[in-house]
Design a protein around this motif. Structure first.
Motif, PDB file in Angstrom:
ATOM      1  N   ARG A 200       0.836  -1.200   0.000  1.00 42.26           N
ATOM      2  CA  ARG A 200       0.000   0.000   0.000  1.00 42.26           C
ATOM      3  C   ARG A 200       0.873   1.253   0.000  1.00 42.26           C
ATOM      4  O   ARG A 200       1.969   1.272   0.566  1.00 42.26           O
ATOM      5  N   LYS A 201       0.355   2.284  -0.649  1.00 41.58           N
ATOM      6  CA  LYS A 201       1.004   3.589  -0.670  1.00 41.58           C
ATOM      7  C   LYS A 201       0.140   4.557   0.120  1.00 41.58           C
ATOM      8  O   LYS A 201      -1.069   4.614  -0.081  1.00 41.58           O
ATOM      9  N   ARG A 202       0.772   5.314   0.994  1.00 42.78           N
ATOM     10  CA  ARG A 202      -0.005   6.178   1.880  1.00 42.78           C
ATOM     11  C   ARG A 202      -0.481   7.436   1.161  1.00 42.78           C
ATOM     12  O   ARG A 202       0.316   8.147   0.543  1.00 42.78           O
ATOM     13  N   ARG A 203      -1.778   7.682   1.240  1.00 44.68           N
ATOM     14  CA  ARG A 203      -2.374   8.925   0.779  1.00 44.68           C
ATOM     15  C   ARG A 203      -3.458   9.341   1.772  1.00 44.68           C
ATOM     16  O   ARG A 203      -4.468   8.639   1.923  1.00 44.68           O
ATOM     17  N   ALA A 204      -3.222  10.432   2.452  1.00 40.05           N
ATOM     18  CA  ALA A 204      -4.150  10.894   3.473  1.00 40.05           C
ATOM     19  C   ALA A 204      -5.402  11.459   2.828  1.00 40.05           C
ATOM     20  O   ALA A 204      -5.334  12.321   1.949  1.00 40.05           O
ATOM     21  N   GLY A 205      -6.564  10.975   3.236  1.00 43.24           N
ATOM     22  CA  GLY A 205      -7.822  11.472   2.711  1.00 43.24           C
ATOM     23  C   GLY A 205      -8.123  12.873   3.201  1.00 43.24           C
ATOM     24  O   GLY A 205      -7.519  13.371   4.151  1.00 43.24           O
ATOM     25  N   GLY A 206      -9.077  13.527   2.547  1.00 47.92           N
ATOM     26  CA  GLY A 206      -9.495  14.855   2.947  1.00 47.92           C
ATOM     27  C   GLY A 206     -10.652  14.798   3.920  1.00 47.92           C
ATOM     28  O   GLY A 206     -11.104  13.723   4.335  1.00 47.92           O
ATOM     29  N   THR A 207     -11.173  15.975   4.285  1.00 42.50           N
ATOM     30  CA  THR A 207     -12.273  16.048   5.234  1.00 42.50           C
ATOM     31  C   THR A 207     -13.567  16.498   4.567  1.00 42.50           C
ATOM     32  O   THR A 207     -14.535  16.807   5.269  1.00 42.50           O
ATOM     33  N   SER A 208     -13.603  16.545   3.242  1.00 37.96           N
ATOM     34  CA  SER A 208     -14.826  16.921   2.528  1.00 37.96           C
ATOM     35  C   SER A 208     -14.652  16.591   1.057  1.00 37.96           C
ATOM     36  O   SER A 208     -13.572  16.162   0.616  1.00 37.96           O
ATOM     37  N   TYR A 209     -15.708  16.841   0.273  1.00 38.79           N
ATOM     38  CA  TYR A 209     -15.598  16.683  -1.175  1.00 38.79           C
ATOM     39  C   TYR A 209     -14.526  17.611  -1.740  1.00 38.79           C
ATOM     40  O   TYR A 209     -13.862  17.282  -2.736  1.00 38.79           O
ATOM     41  N   HIS A 210     -14.347  18.766  -1.115  1.00 39.76           N
ATOM     42  CA  HIS A 210     -13.448  19.788  -1.652  1.00 39.76           C
ATOM     43  C   HIS A 210     -11.982  19.504  -1.369  1.00 39.76           C
ATOM     44  O   HIS A 210     -11.105  20.073  -2.016  1.00 39.76           O
ATOM     45  N   THR A 211     -11.690  18.650  -0.394  1.00 39.48           N
ATOM     46  CA  THR A 211     -10.304  18.308  -0.085  1.00 39.48           C
ATOM     47  C   THR A 211     -10.045  16.820  -0.282  1.00 39.48           C
ATOM     48  O   THR A 211      -9.045  16.295   0.193  1.00 39.48           O
ATOM     49  N   ALA A 212     -10.956  16.134  -0.975  1.00 38.88           N
ATOM     50  CA  ALA A 212     -10.813  14.702  -1.203  1.00 38.88           C
ATOM     51  C   ALA A 212      -9.508  14.397  -1.934  1.00 38.88           C
ATOM     52  O   ALA A 212      -9.130  15.092  -2.877  1.00 38.88           O
ATOM     53  N   ARG A 213      -8.803  13.365  -1.498  1.00 36.24           N
ATOM     54  CA  ARG A 213      -7.526  12.973  -2.103  1.00 36.24           C
ATOM     55  C   ARG A 213      -7.771  12.089  -3.323  1.00 36.24           C
ATOM     56  O   ARG A 213      -8.562  11.159  -3.277  1.00 36.24           O
ATOM     57  N   ALA A 214      -7.087  12.383  -4.413  1.00 34.97           N
ATOM     58  CA  ALA A 214      -7.258  11.627  -5.654  1.00 34.97           C
ATOM     59  C   ALA A 214      -6.563  10.272  -5.565  1.00 34.97           C
ATOM     60  O   ALA A 214      -5.422  10.177  -5.099  1.00 34.97           O
ATOM     61  N   LEU A 215      -7.253   9.236  -6.043  1.00 37.82           N
ATOM     62  CA  LEU A 215      -6.713   7.886  -6.079  1.00 37.82           C
ATOM     63  C   LEU A 215      -6.933   7.298  -7.471  1.00 37.82           C
ATOM     64  O   LEU A 215      -7.919   7.598  -8.135  1.00 37.82           O
ATOM     65  N   GLY A 216      -6.008   6.448  -7.885  1.00 37.50           N
ATOM     66  CA  GLY A 216      -6.171   5.672  -9.099  1.00 37.50           C
ATOM     67  C   GLY A 216      -6.140   4.204  -8.760  1.00 37.50           C
ATOM     68  O   GLY A 216      -6.364   3.798  -7.603  1.00 37.50           O
ATOM     69  N   ASN A 217      -5.866   3.358  -9.744  1.00 40.89           N
ATOM     70  CA  ASN A 217      -5.749   1.921  -9.476  1.00 40.89           C
ATOM     71  C   ASN A 217      -4.640   1.663  -8.468  1.00 40.89           C
ATOM     72  O   ASN A 217      -3.568   2.258  -8.538  1.00 40.89           O
ATOM     73  N   GLY A 218      -4.906   0.768  -7.524  1.00 48.04           N
ATOM     74  CA  GLY A 218      -3.851   0.413  -6.594  1.00 48.04           C
ATOM     75  C   GLY A 218      -4.361   0.187  -5.184  1.00 48.04           C
ATOM     76  O   GLY A 218      -5.558   0.125  -4.916  1.00 48.04           O
ATOM     77  N   VAL A 219      -3.403   0.047  -4.273  1.00 41.68           N
ATOM     78  CA  VAL A 219      -3.671  -0.189  -2.853  1.00 41.68           C
ATOM     79  C   VAL A 219      -3.179   1.029  -2.090  1.00 41.68           C
ATOM     80  O   VAL A 219      -1.995   1.380  -2.160  1.00 41.68           O
ATOM     81  N   TRP A 220      -4.063   1.673  -1.355  1.00 44.49           N
ATOM     82  CA  TRP A 220      -3.769   2.953  -0.726  1.00 44.49           C
ATOM     83  C   TRP A 220      -3.970   2.872   0.782  1.00 44.49           C
ATOM     84  O   TRP A 220      -4.931   2.251   1.250  1.00 44.49           O
ATOM     85  N   GLY A 221      -3.074   3.515   1.526  1.00 43.72           N
ATOM     86  CA  GLY A 221      -3.121   3.456   2.972  1.00 43.72           C
ATOM     87  C   GLY A 221      -3.388   4.804   3.599  1.00 43.72           C
ATOM     88  O   GLY A 221      -3.004   5.853   3.077  1.00 43.72           O
TER      89      GLY A 221
END
Length: 459
Positions: A200-221
């Motif tokens: 997994r690759k770490r990508r911190a999520g956001g706190t709303s639709y406006h700060t949502a973190r972009a993800l593509g194919n893969g395993v994310w932490g």
């Protein structure tokens, strides 16, 4: 400027505690106009397609807003309610949204237009979306004119009496140039795809639709704190099929001494994790949840059809919602009761994302959507997913960035963060100055400059 915005808005890093009764850490759209809902439809504030607004929804409230629409544009109005953290909500608490004509007729009575907190009974952002659709299969609410948006709060008599913060967003979809099929695709692969594997690759999520973190194919932490909702976004083009699953890690609260062995470390929370998928206009597509007992647990969305314009004619909500290409939003909420059983420490989260299929040509619209590029995937969107950018101002999210990783787990103070940001700015400014000096002394070139943005609907 970014540092000032971080301090001025009281931004909350993932893993940082929030006092009971304080507004939830939902990042509203920057520059959103604050408007008041009206008790009467004739006094409703005008909402403009492509814009986002802030408002407030009182307990038992029925508020009106107004839309002025063209004859051949479909409009989608989403309402996101944000209760204060720590307040009591029940299974039936929620909100309903409808778009109505001048005679009070509901413009889309067959579509889901309500949201509930459900079995988790956890205060968190919830979203409902209503529509006014046009086309040969849409006999109601035809013609240009004024329409009314009604937002209603459904409340249990024993639940919180406080007002909920409210975010309203309006999207407009133009009509297609040529009318095609008015039935959904008859066949599609409904088999559950094998989830992606690997580190997994770490990508911190956001706190709303406006700060949502972009993800593509893969395993994310990521990591998620009890009571917290994390947002992610995935670009899905026409003809592509999306699959998402979430895994919650084991609790080590007892080993770290953060839970009382006499009362915590054992138990059962149902549901412990709630995952929701929303389409580009924030209408819910599907959700999944899982109970939590301190051991690893997983939740997966049911198989979804490939994105197709004709899906809108399906009777099943999950199929009908897969009607647009664009950003699809994944939100993950951890029940605050997990803290009572297993301690307040964040739990590790893993998302497996699979976007299958090559992009296909989309419908030929007879106009431009609002917001621009709402219903499509651009090269810029695909690059944002590769880089893990936040929706807010295209902020980067490099998986290996130590500063972002520290912010993601709340491991550094605001002062240290600001010093680091200022240091980066200083270094960047010096490099830009040096680059400008070198460019001024370099010979000029007659080679044309290509536009930075790529063509639509291609990767």
């Amino acid at each position: 400027m970014a540092a000032a915005a971080l301090v001025g808005t009281g931004a909350i890093c993932p893993g940082q505690a929030v006092a009971t009764g304080e507004p939830g850490p939902y990042a509203f759209a920057e520059g959103a106009e604050t408007v008041d809902g009206a008790r009467s439809n004739v006094e409703g504030h005008r909402l403009i397609p492509g814009e986002t607004y802030k408002s407030s929804l009182p307990r038992g409230g029925r508020l009106y807003y107004r839309l002025d629409l063209k004859a051949k544009e479909s409009a989608y109005v989403s309402a996101t309610a944000v209760p204060r953290l720590g307040t009591r909500v029940s299974y039936a608490d929620g909100l309903e949204v409808s778009v109505q004509d001048a005679d009070g007729n509901n413009c889309s009575p067959m579509e889901a237009q309500e949201a509930r907190f459900g079995a988790s009974e956890s205060p968190r952002p919830i979203t409902a979306t209503a529509a006014r659709r046009t086309g040969p299969a849409e006999p109601s609410c035809a013609g240009a004119g004024t329409y009314y948006v009604l937002v209603e709060r459904t409340s249990d008599p024993e639940s919180s009496r406080g007002a909920w913060a409210l975010e309203l967003r309006v999207a407009s979809e133009p009509a297609v140039r040529m009318t095609g099929a008015t039935e959904p695709p008859r066949t599609w692969d409904s088999a559950t795809p094998a989830p992606p594997t690997g580190e997994r690759k770490r990508r911190a999520g956001g706190t709303s639709y406006h700060t949502a973190r972009a993800l593509g194919n893969g395993v994310w932490g990521d990591s998620v704190t009890p009571g917290e909702t994390r947002y992610y976004r995935v670009p899905v083009d026409w003809g592509q099929q999306l699959a998402v699953s979430a895994e919650l890690g084991t609790s080590d609260g007892l080993r770290r001494g953060t839970a009382d062995p006499a009362t915590r470390g054992t138990g059962y929370v149902s549901p412990g994790l709630v995952m929701t998928l929303a389409n580009p206009v924030r209408a819910e597509v599907e959700d999944a949840d899982t109970a939590y007992n301190g051991e690893q647990k997983s939740a997966a969305l049911e198989p979804l059809p490939p994105v197709a314009y004709e899906n809108r004619f399906a009777t099943a909500d999950a199929v009908s919602a897969m009607r647009f290409a664009g950003w699809y939003y994944v939100s993950v909420h951890l029940n605050p009761e997990v803290a009572e059983k297993f301690g307040e420490a964040p739990l590790e989260l893993m998302l497996r994302v699979d976007v299958d299929g090559d992009p296909l040509p989309g419908p030929s619209y007879a106009g431009s959507p609002r917001p621009a590029e709402e219903f499509g995937v651009t090269e810029r969107d695909a690059e944002a997913a590769r880089r893990g950018e936040s929706a807010a101002r295209g902020e980067g999210g490099s998986d290996d960035d130590p500063v972002l990783a520290a912010v993601a787990v709340g491991g550094i103070g605001t002062g240290v963060l600001l010093l680091g940001i200022l240091g980066v700015w200083t270094l960047t400014a010096r490099r830009r100055a040096a680059g400008a000096s070198a460019a001024a002394s370099a010979p000029t070139s007659d080679a044309p400059v290509r536009a930075a943005s790529g063509p639509r609907h291609r990767r």
